[in-house]
Design a protein around this motif. Sequence first.
Motif, PDB file in Angstrom:
ATOM      1  N   ALA A   1       0.833  -1.202   0.000  1.00 45.39           N
ATOM      2  CA  ALA A   1       0.000   0.000   0.000  1.00 45.39           C
ATOM      3  C   ALA A   1       0.860   1.242   0.000  1.00 45.39           C
ATOM      4  CB  ALA A   1      -0.924   0.001   1.211  1.00 45.39           C
ATOM      5  N   THR A   2       0.370   2.270  -0.645  1.00 48.88           N
ATOM      6  CA  THR A   2       1.018   3.579  -0.609  1.00 48.88           C
ATOM      7  C   THR A   2       0.374   4.399   0.482  1.00 48.88           C
ATOM      8  OG1 THR A   2      -0.550   4.408  -2.260  1.00 48.88           O
ATOM      9  CG2 THR A   2       1.543   3.515  -3.059  1.00 48.88           C
TER      10      THR A   2
ATOM     11  N   SER B   1      -1.854  -0.931  -3.734  1.00 48.44           N
ATOM     12  CA  SER B   1      -1.337  -0.996  -5.106  1.00 48.44           C
ATOM     13  C   SER B   1      -1.213  -2.428  -5.593  1.00 48.44           C
ATOM     14  CB  SER B   1       0.028  -0.299  -5.199  1.00 48.44           C
ATOM     15  OG  SER B   1       0.956  -0.886  -4.308  1.00 48.44           O
ATOM     16  N   GLU B   2      -1.177  -3.384  -4.629  1.00 52.90           N
ATOM     17  CA  GLU B   2      -0.972  -4.772  -5.056  1.00 52.90           C
ATOM     18  C   GLU B   2      -1.316  -5.734  -3.921  1.00 52.90           C
ATOM     19  OE1 GLU B   2       2.604  -7.437  -7.148  1.00 52.90           O
ATOM     20  OE2 GLU B   2       3.048  -5.519  -6.175  1.00 52.90           O
TER      21      GLU B   2
ATOM     22  N   ALA C   1      -7.372  -3.073  -7.265  1.00 51.31           N
ATOM     23  CA  ALA C   1      -6.179  -2.450  -6.692  1.00 51.31           C
ATOM     24  C   ALA C   1      -5.316  -1.829  -7.785  1.00 51.31           C
ATOM     25  CB  ALA C   1      -5.371  -3.484  -5.902  1.00 51.31           C
ATOM     26  N   ALA C   2      -5.253  -2.501  -8.931  1.00 53.75           N
ATOM     27  CA  ALA C   2      -4.476  -1.971 -10.049  1.00 53.75           C
ATOM     28  C   ALA C   2      -5.052  -0.647 -10.551  1.00 53.75           C
ATOM     29  CB  ALA C   2      -4.441  -2.996 -11.182  1.00 53.75           C
ATOM     30  N   LYS C   3      -6.327  -0.417 -10.295  1.00 53.07           N
ATOM     31  CA  LYS C   3      -6.978   0.833 -10.697  1.00 53.07           C
ATOM     32  C   LYS C   3      -7.005   1.864  -9.576  1.00 53.07           C
ATOM     33  CE  LYS C   3     -10.905   0.325 -12.837  1.00 53.07           C
ATOM     34  NZ  LYS C   3     -12.288  -0.156 -13.121  1.00 53.07           N
TER      35      LYS C   3
ATOM     36  N   VAL D   1      -6.887   0.607   2.403  1.00 48.62           N
ATOM     37  CA  VAL D   1      -6.574  -0.321   3.479  1.00 48.62           C
ATOM     38  C   VAL D   1      -6.388   0.440   4.783  1.00 48.62           C
ATOM     39  CG1 VAL D   1      -4.082  -0.274   2.963  1.00 48.62           C
ATOM     40  CG2 VAL D   1      -5.057  -2.199   4.251  1.00 48.62           C
ATOM     41  N   ALA D   2      -6.908  -0.148   5.865  1.00 51.76           N
ATOM     42  CA  ALA D   2      -6.679   0.375   7.206  1.00 51.76           C
ATOM     43  C   ALA D   2      -5.767  -0.596   7.938  1.00 51.76           C
ATOM     44  CB  ALA D   2      -8.001   0.523   7.963  1.00 51.76           C
ATOM     45  N   PRO D   3      -4.568  -0.158   8.370  1.00 52.57           N
ATOM     46  CA  PRO D   3      -3.669  -1.048   9.111  1.00 52.57           C
ATOM     47  C   PRO D   3      -4.269  -1.411  10.470  1.00 52.57           C
ATOM     48  CG  PRO D   3      -2.495   0.873   8.263  1.00 52.57           C
ATOM     49  CD  PRO D   3      -3.957   1.157   8.122  1.00 52.57           C
TER      50      PRO D   3
END
Length: 491
Positions: A169-170, A180-181, A266-268, A273-275
């Motif tokens: 994740a970014t 992102s993946e 995710a690619a789009k 995401v929440a850690p």
Amino acid sequence: MIIPVIMAGGSGTRLWPLSRTAFPKQFIALTSNLTMLQETAARLDGLSGDDGISPMVICNEEHRFLVAEQMRQQKLTPSILLEPAGRNTAPAIGLAAIKAVEDAKLASASNELTEFPVLLVLAADHVIEDVEAFQQCVKSLLPEVQAGKFGTLGIVPTEPATGYGYIKATTSSGRLGRVSEFVEKPDAETAARYVAEGYLWNSGMFLIRADRYLEELKNFRLDIYDACVKSMASTQLDLDFVRIDKEAFEACPDESVDYAVMEPLAAKGEVVVAPLDAGWSDVGSWSALWEIADKDAQGNVMAGQDEKNFILQGSENCYVYGSAGNDGSGRLIATLGVENLVIVDTPDALLVANKDKVQDIKKIVSQIKASGRTQHHQHRMVYRPWGIYDSIDSGERYQVKRITVKPGAKLSVQMHHHRAEHWIVVSGTAKVTNGDKTFLVAENESTYIPIGQVHALENPGVLPLEMIEVQSGSYLGEDDIVRFEDKYGRA
């Protein structure tokens, strides 16, 4: 409006001999007095501002009465969707999304949706120690999800584990990140790199708007979407259960939600995401259960029964489980000079394993299946919608069962071709149908059911009925039952 969707369809073998196909780990109390399914439901209290929120539960046919009973004990009345066959998480969530949208439309005066239901997708067999942190993570995702994004909870890693998938994740504003993946379970070297680079474990928990899920499922996997729509087109209500179209669902492809929807989204940049750092575990092995359990000064865990029934002399770092009886008692388990062992004692199977080798338990289960034995599938104690029976002894041409019938419950009207039965009432009162006669049998009284006689058993009282049943005959299998009438809808 958050609708919890609890996925309870697994039939895990990694915690054998406690977990079995007919009674898998999600229905077992492993970390508290509640079962894992009940723990999952309990951590939802207060999430939507109201305690006692009723979830939607998805399970298979064999486990339906276990789900209904355990939810009843929690004073919950969920919708229970029955999967005719396992088809993985993408179709299961599709069924739940269709049901949620339909129910929301029915509840709307105009049959139009002004607020779309949000599904909180959870596994029934996870441990989360910090419930408040879990709920805060869910709430942090809600605004993005209501706006149309897809949300997931990513677990903050405690080690470079190779048994989990990972999320890259970014960073973004606040606690949330953009996924992102999604990546597969890595080898040890790759896992170490992932942890160093800030990847999260993929928990399999998602927060998604029901209509958006259906939209993207249709976009990416039209075949799964069509199968789900057809399956839900002709549902049938059966007691507490929603039965979907068997033929249509069995034709559905088997696919996980990660592959079908989450990875392409995710690619789009459509997944947030929440850690989550809340003492999470998927309890995927006996060693994992040892890790999270309370231990004595020598690192031993004693579970399942009262600690007075364990004597662990000169033993270290062991997980020892003993099955408690109906009265909470259990047999004495003693160890001497051992370490790093898993010992699990059940009435019909005993496991002794090195804690470092428990991932290979599936090999034992495979061997049990190949040998024609049944200990992989069923416990000696069997749960039925009317109560419990325990096969306490058997031999050539006889079998002895201890039977407990819940207040107000009734076994099916039935007969047997190959066995006769003697019933002895230990406590409570039995209402017995024996041929054309119906009568009461009190404590310390008995009755006899001849071969071929139509009969039924009922508990008319307010206390549990305890009985001993002695079967005798040429064949004593459970498939020698011809049912004429059954209040639970069994064939």
